[in-house]
Design an enzyme around this catalytic site. Structure first.
Site, PDB file in Angstrom:
ATOM      1  N   GLU A  80     -13.917 -12.725  -5.945  1.00  0.00           N
ATOM      2  CA  GLU A  80     -12.649 -12.562  -6.405  1.00  0.00           C
ATOM      3  C   GLU A  80     -11.617 -13.158  -5.716  1.00  0.00           C
ATOM      4  O   GLU A  80     -10.476 -13.067  -6.048  1.00  0.00           O
ATOM      5  CB  GLU A  80     -12.418 -10.655  -6.411  1.00  0.00           C
ATOM      6  CG  GLU A  80     -13.031  -9.915  -7.001  1.00  0.00           C
ATOM      7  CD  GLU A  80     -14.367  -9.447  -5.852  1.00  0.00           C
ATOM      8  OE1 GLU A  80     -15.382 -10.342  -5.868  1.00  0.00           O
ATOM      9  OE2 GLU A  80     -14.281  -8.437  -5.090  1.00  0.00           O
TER      10      GLU A  80
ATOM     11  N   GLU B  35       0.869  -1.302   0.121  1.00  0.00           N
ATOM     12  CA  GLU B  35       0.053  -0.054  -0.021  1.00  0.00           C
ATOM     13  C   GLU B  35       0.866   1.308   0.122  1.00  0.00           C
ATOM     14  O   GLU B  35       0.533   2.227  -0.662  1.00  0.00           O
ATOM     15  CB  GLU B  35      -0.878  -0.053   1.177  1.00  0.00           C
ATOM     16  CG  GLU B  35      -2.126   0.927   1.346  1.00  0.00           C
ATOM     17  CD  GLU B  35      -3.275   0.410   2.230  1.00  0.00           C
ATOM     18  OE1 GLU B  35      -4.079  -0.483   1.872  1.00  0.00           O
ATOM     19  OE2 GLU B  35      -3.499   1.197   3.219  1.00  0.00           O
TER      20      GLU B  35
ATOM     21  N   GLU C 186     -16.210 -10.986   3.294  1.00  0.00           N
ATOM     22  CA  GLU C 186     -15.051 -10.821   2.586  1.00  0.00           C
ATOM     23  C   GLU C 186     -14.440 -12.348   1.908  1.00  0.00           C
ATOM     24  O   GLU C 186     -14.266 -12.325   0.680  1.00  0.00           O
ATOM     25  CB  GLU C 186     -14.001  -9.967   3.160  1.00  0.00           C
ATOM     26  CG  GLU C 186     -12.743  -9.514   2.240  1.00  0.00           C
ATOM     27  CD  GLU C 186     -11.727  -8.764   3.377  1.00  0.00           C
ATOM     28  OE1 GLU C 186     -11.430  -9.447   4.323  1.00  0.00           O
ATOM     29  OE2 GLU C 186     -11.161  -7.952   2.740  1.00  0.00           O
TER      30      GLU C 186
ATOM     31  N   CYS D 283      -8.426  -2.237   4.071  1.00  0.00           N
ATOM     32  CA  CYS D 283      -8.320  -3.355   4.785  1.00  0.00           C
ATOM     33  C   CYS D 283      -9.828  -3.644   5.588  1.00  0.00           C
ATOM     34  O   CYS D 283      -9.734  -4.892   5.970  1.00  0.00           O
ATOM     35  CB  CYS D 283      -7.339  -3.058   6.270  1.00  0.00           C
ATOM     36  SG  CYS D 283      -5.812  -2.336   5.662  1.00  0.00           S
TER      37      CYS D 283
ATOM     38  N   LYS E 207     -15.679  -9.771   7.584  1.00  0.00           N
ATOM     39  CA  LYS E 207     -14.593 -10.577   7.199  1.00  0.00           C
ATOM     40  C   LYS E 207     -15.019 -12.074   6.723  1.00  0.00           C
ATOM     41  O   LYS E 207     -14.642 -12.639   5.642  1.00  0.00           O
ATOM     42  CB  LYS E 207     -13.509 -10.851   8.133  1.00  0.00           C
ATOM     43  CG  LYS E 207     -12.463  -9.592   8.493  1.00  0.00           C
ATOM     44  CD  LYS E 207     -11.534  -9.715   7.540  1.00  0.00           C
ATOM     45  CE  LYS E 207     -10.828  -8.044   7.789  1.00  0.00           C
ATOM     46  NZ  LYS E 207     -10.107  -7.678   6.786  1.00  0.00           N
TER      47      LYS E 207
ATOM     48  N   SER F 210      -7.362   1.949  -2.389  1.00  0.00           N
ATOM     49  CA  SER F 210      -6.192   1.155  -2.627  1.00  0.00           C
ATOM     50  C   SER F 210      -6.535  -0.157  -3.072  1.00  0.00           C
ATOM     51  O   SER F 210      -7.412  -0.697  -2.588  1.00  0.00           O
ATOM     52  CB  SER F 210      -5.358   0.920  -1.444  1.00  0.00           C
ATOM     53  OG  SER F 210      -4.440  -0.164  -1.440  1.00  0.00           O
TER      54      SER F 210
ATOM     55  N   CYS G 255     -10.588  -1.832  14.397  1.00  0.00           N
ATOM     56  CA  CYS G 255     -10.943  -3.419  14.864  1.00  0.00           C
ATOM     57  C   CYS G 255     -11.087  -3.683  16.089  1.00  0.00           C
ATOM     58  O   CYS G 255     -11.774  -4.594  16.351  1.00  0.00           O
ATOM     59  CB  CYS G 255      -9.827  -4.395  13.941  1.00  0.00           C
ATOM     60  SG  CYS G 255      -9.448  -3.576  12.328  1.00  0.00           S
TER      61      CYS G 255
ATOM     62  N   GLU H 103       2.120   1.732  -3.252  1.00  0.00           N
ATOM     63  CA  GLU H 103       1.136   2.243  -4.311  1.00  0.00           C
ATOM     64  C   GLU H 103       0.771   3.711  -3.981  1.00  0.00           C
ATOM     65  O   GLU H 103       0.714   4.354  -5.170  1.00  0.00           O
ATOM     66  CB  GLU H 103      -0.329   1.449  -3.795  1.00  0.00           C
ATOM     67  CG  GLU H 103      -1.515   1.650  -4.942  1.00  0.00           C
ATOM     68  CD  GLU H 103      -2.807   1.016  -4.357  1.00  0.00           C
ATOM     69  OE1 GLU H 103      -2.700   0.349  -3.470  1.00  0.00           O
ATOM     70  OE2 GLU H 103      -3.522   1.275  -4.916  1.00  0.00           O
TER      71      GLU H 103
END
Lengths: 592, 184
Positions: free
Chosen positions: A371, A278, A366, A304, A363, A324, A520, A281
């Site tokens: 993907e 990141e 996710e 994230c 999560k 990102s 988190c 990037e």
């Protein structure tokens, strides 16, 4: 200031505080199933009723401000009988399968009924049907258990500015849920699970992955590895009677080994990897903008937090190029485990099961995104919340408190302090700044103990600016540039930042967004009940973990250097791009 | 003329049937503009939208939700809270039988049963020819005249179950003559 009398005791409190808060200041906790800290009173459960001298009826303490000379009685016979009646009525229409309910032992209604000494329910009322909504990968709703306290409505609408839940219908037939009788997958729910975190009963819970994990652990053909997110070590202890903010990294590692995992690793390792990718990037985007004067999406947003990703896909599709492209640390771990580690161990990816322990319900969603199978199979197989891991440890009969401190395995178990602080709001930003500053200038970040103070703490939106001076020759174009960053946690704050950027009121280079309040450590899968004092304790524990390490910056992690050398090549290189990066798609709200 | 009045009138006018969905949605925009897209104006906007469309189809609710920047779930919550709002197409004449306390004790339930039988529909439904739809009303504030039923904007007092057929007949006649004759 107002002088009031609570049960005859005089006390002086600030004007306009509620009777509930005034009582708390005296160490008197009135029962409530709906009130939430920092949120205006909902007044739905009526449990905090008190008698006020001169008032004809009982008043709810949460919505009644004090006034000078007020005489309040919190435990008179009338009050106690009214509260018992309320609890009995709630129980009479509640689907009370307590022995088998997921919330058994962790249920506020159960606790209150016990504390009030309810031994029988005198009424047999009509019950709401148990309509189960299991349409999403992360959450399960059961209408039969809902007591209509509306905490979930408040947290979804106000704290998260998502508004997927609202009371539908009226009277006894009221249902708390998405529009009309839709399921969660038909509305823009980001699956953050804050609703499940504040639900006092078992009406909204995470989708349980425990059985799948046990099955994999029993399967001799499977090599099962586990990764734990940084936020777990600062919260898991709470499930075993430790004070909030007790670090249990070592005991957690031992417990995971006792459960039978073949490899115990750290999501922190891929958090360090995230910073490498990141950070690179971000620097690339800045270079394109400042040197090539090319059209490039800035500010860049962190990626994230899967709830935030979903939020952007639903509500800010025009900003998707600004996210990102880095996968979250959980998904980077899955992809690397099923390629790099599998190859190292000589295990085919199909026979490797990756379990993650996350403070998060999103999560789970996710991990199942289409993907997320760049290793050729689903990169992360099962996602346990902190609460689910505690349940597994308990059901295995492991005496958590007596465990010795274990150590995580190589090659994905070593991490920097910068990775630890991913758990806190402002942590990803600080970790990125530590590395980016050092890479660009060749000098360590000139801040006390490497902490970027303005981005630390529970304030909803935080900003910082950092001027870059005397960079290394290859970064000369950044000389004199003032990097402006912002940090938001809780999606309502994220929405405010997005609107400020959209209107041109604010410009930044880099923005960190975490879905849940506090980051988190306050995730939807953490031990209940999380309020600001608990958040702060967990946040401090995480900084303590960070400061306790020699290794404080991601780019100095030797295992990270090793994986680039042996396998990935370089940040944003071809293999990294394939395994560690992803893309986003605008999501349509079905109601549009 | 105020936008409200214009819309109310228009809704009662048969011409609305001829406006395309697109034109109706444009009119809805005008109504929302009239209120300056004020979040607090949700209920009056819903009332006028229902007058305009005859009911509240989901695309209308989505539009209101988007323009007022209110979650769809909240708009839906308000629509499902009030018995006045309907998500299904209504008949030309909406019959609402009050089941408030006074009407109830004076036999409103029997009136409702008689109406259901006479119309062959249940609560919340419309007759096949779209002449009538049937709803439960909350108190109309005419308890002294109980039991009360409303047909459209007409209030009928001291209604009796046995007189329902006759009551409906007048509305039926005007409805079928309009149907045959087209525009009045």
């Amino acid at each position: 200031m107002a002088e009031i009398y609570i049960n005859g005791q005089p006390c002086v409190v600030e004007d306009h505080v509620t009777v509930l808060d005034a009582a708390r200041q005296l160490g008197l906790f009135l029962p409530t199933l709906c009130k939430m800290e920092n949120r205006s009173a909902i007044g739905a459960c009526r449990l905090c009723v008190v008698e006020i001298e001169g008032a004809r009826t009982l008043q709810v303490a949460c919505a009644t401000p004090v006034r000078d000379g007020m005489e309040i009685f919190t435990q008179s016979r009338r009050v106690r009988e009214a509260r018992q009646m309320i609890v009995e009525l709630l129980l009479s229409e509640h689907c009370g399968d307590c022995q088998t309910c997921e919330r058994s032992g962790d249920c506020e209604l159960q606790d209150i009924a016990r504390e009030m000494g309810i031994r029988e329910v005198r009424f047999e009322g009509e019950r709401l049907p148990c309509e189960i909504d299991d349409s999403t990968p992360a959450l399960i709703r059961d209408s039969g258990k809902c007591i209509k306290c509306r905490r979930c409505v408040t947290v979804c609408g106000d704290t998260q500015a998502v508004g997927a839940l609202f009371p539908q219908g009226r009277g006894f037939d009221t249902r708390i849920g998405p529009a009309f009788s839709m399921d969660l997958d038909e509305v823009p729910c980001v699956q953050c699970g804050q609703c499940a975190a504040v639900c006092p009963v078992g009406a909204i819970t995470e989708r349980d992955h425990i059985d799948g994990v046990w099955e994999a652990l029993q399967d001799e053909k499977k090599h099962v590895v586990v990764q734990t997110a940084p936020a777990i070590r600062a919260a898991l202890g709470e499930c075993f009677g430790y004070e909030a903010g007790t670090l249990v990294t070592g005991k957690m590692t031992s417990a995971l080994r006792m459960l039978g995992f073949d490899g115990v690793f750290d999501t922190n390792f891929t958090a360090d990897l995230t910073i490498m990718e990141e950070g690179t990037e971000l620097l690339n985007r800045l270079k394109k903008a400042l040197v090539d004067h090319a059209q490039v999406a800035l500010p860049m947003f962190t990626s994230c937090s899967p709830g935030w990703i979903r939020f952007a896909e639903f509500f800010y599709p025009n900003f998707l190029p600004n996210l990102s492209t880095c996968k979250s640390p959980q998904q980077m771990f899955g992809a690397v485990a099923k390629t790099y580690y599998a190859k190292k161990m000589g295990i085919p990816a199909e026979d490797l099961t990756v379990v993650s322990v996350m403070p998060c319900t999103a999560k789970k969603f996710e991990a199942q995104r289409s993907e997320m199978n760049d290793s050729g199979v689903q990169d992360v197989d099962y996602v346990l919340t902190t609460r689910e891991l505690a349940e597994m440890i308990q059901s295995a009969g492991i005496d958590f408190k007596s465990l010795k401190n274990g150590k995580m395995d190589a090659p994905m178990g070593l991490s920097s302090g910068a990775a630890d602080i991913f758990a806190n709001t402002g942590g990803v930003m600080e970790a990125a700044i530590r590395t980016a500053y050092e890479l660009v200038t060749g000098r360590p970040l000139p801040m006390d103990n490497l902490h970027v103070q303005p981005v630390i703490g529970l304030e909803g939106i935080k900003e910082a600016a950092l001027k870059i001076e005397n960079p290394l020759p290859e970064w000369a174009f950044l000389d004199g540039v003032e990097m402006r960053v912002a940090v938001a946690h809780g999606l309502n704050n994220a929405r405010k930042v997005m609107e400020a950027i959209k209107s041109g009121y604010k410009t930044y280079h880099f923005v960190e967004v975490m879905t849940c309040p506090g980051g988190c450590i306050g995730g939807g899968g953490q031990p209940r009940f999380t309020d600001d004092s608990v958040r702060l304790k967990r946040i401090n524990a995480i900084y303590q973990e960070d400061e306790g390490k020699e290794l404080r910056t991601s780019h100095n992690n030797p295992q990270v250097a090793q994986i680039y050398k042996e396998f990935l090549g370089e940040p944003l290189g071809e293999r990294s791009h394939h395994l560690l990066h992803t893309h986003y798609m605008p999501a349509k709200c079905p109601s549009d | 003329m105020l936008v409200e009045d214009a819309c109310m009138e228009e809704a009662h006018n048969h011409e609305t049937d001829e406006l395309s969905q697109q034109e109706l949605l444009e009119k809805l925009d005008e109504i929302i503009d009239h209120y300056g897209a004020d979040k607090g104006a949700l209920i009056p906007i819903l009332q006028m939208a229902q007058s305009l469309f005859g009911y509240l189809p989901d695309p209308v609710l989505s539009k209101i939700s988007a323009r007022l920047e209110k979650p769809f779930s909240e708009v839906a919550g308000v629509v499902s809270f009030y018995s006045f709002f309907s998500r299904t197409p209504q008949g030309k004449h909406q019959i609402r039988v009050c089941l408030g306390t006074a009407c109830y004790v004076r036999g409103a339930k029997e009136v409702l049963t008689s109406l259901k039988k006479e119309l062959g529909i249940d609560l919340g439904e419309s007759t096949e020819d779209r002449c009538f739809s049937l709803e439960v009303g909350r108190c109309f504030g005419a308890c002294g005249l109980a039991p009360v039923a409303m047909v459209g904007t007409d209030v009928h007092q001291r209604v009796k179950p046995s007189k329902m057929k006759a009551l409906l007949q007048d509305y039926r006649l005007s409805f079928s003559s309009e149907e045959e004759g087209g525009e009045e």
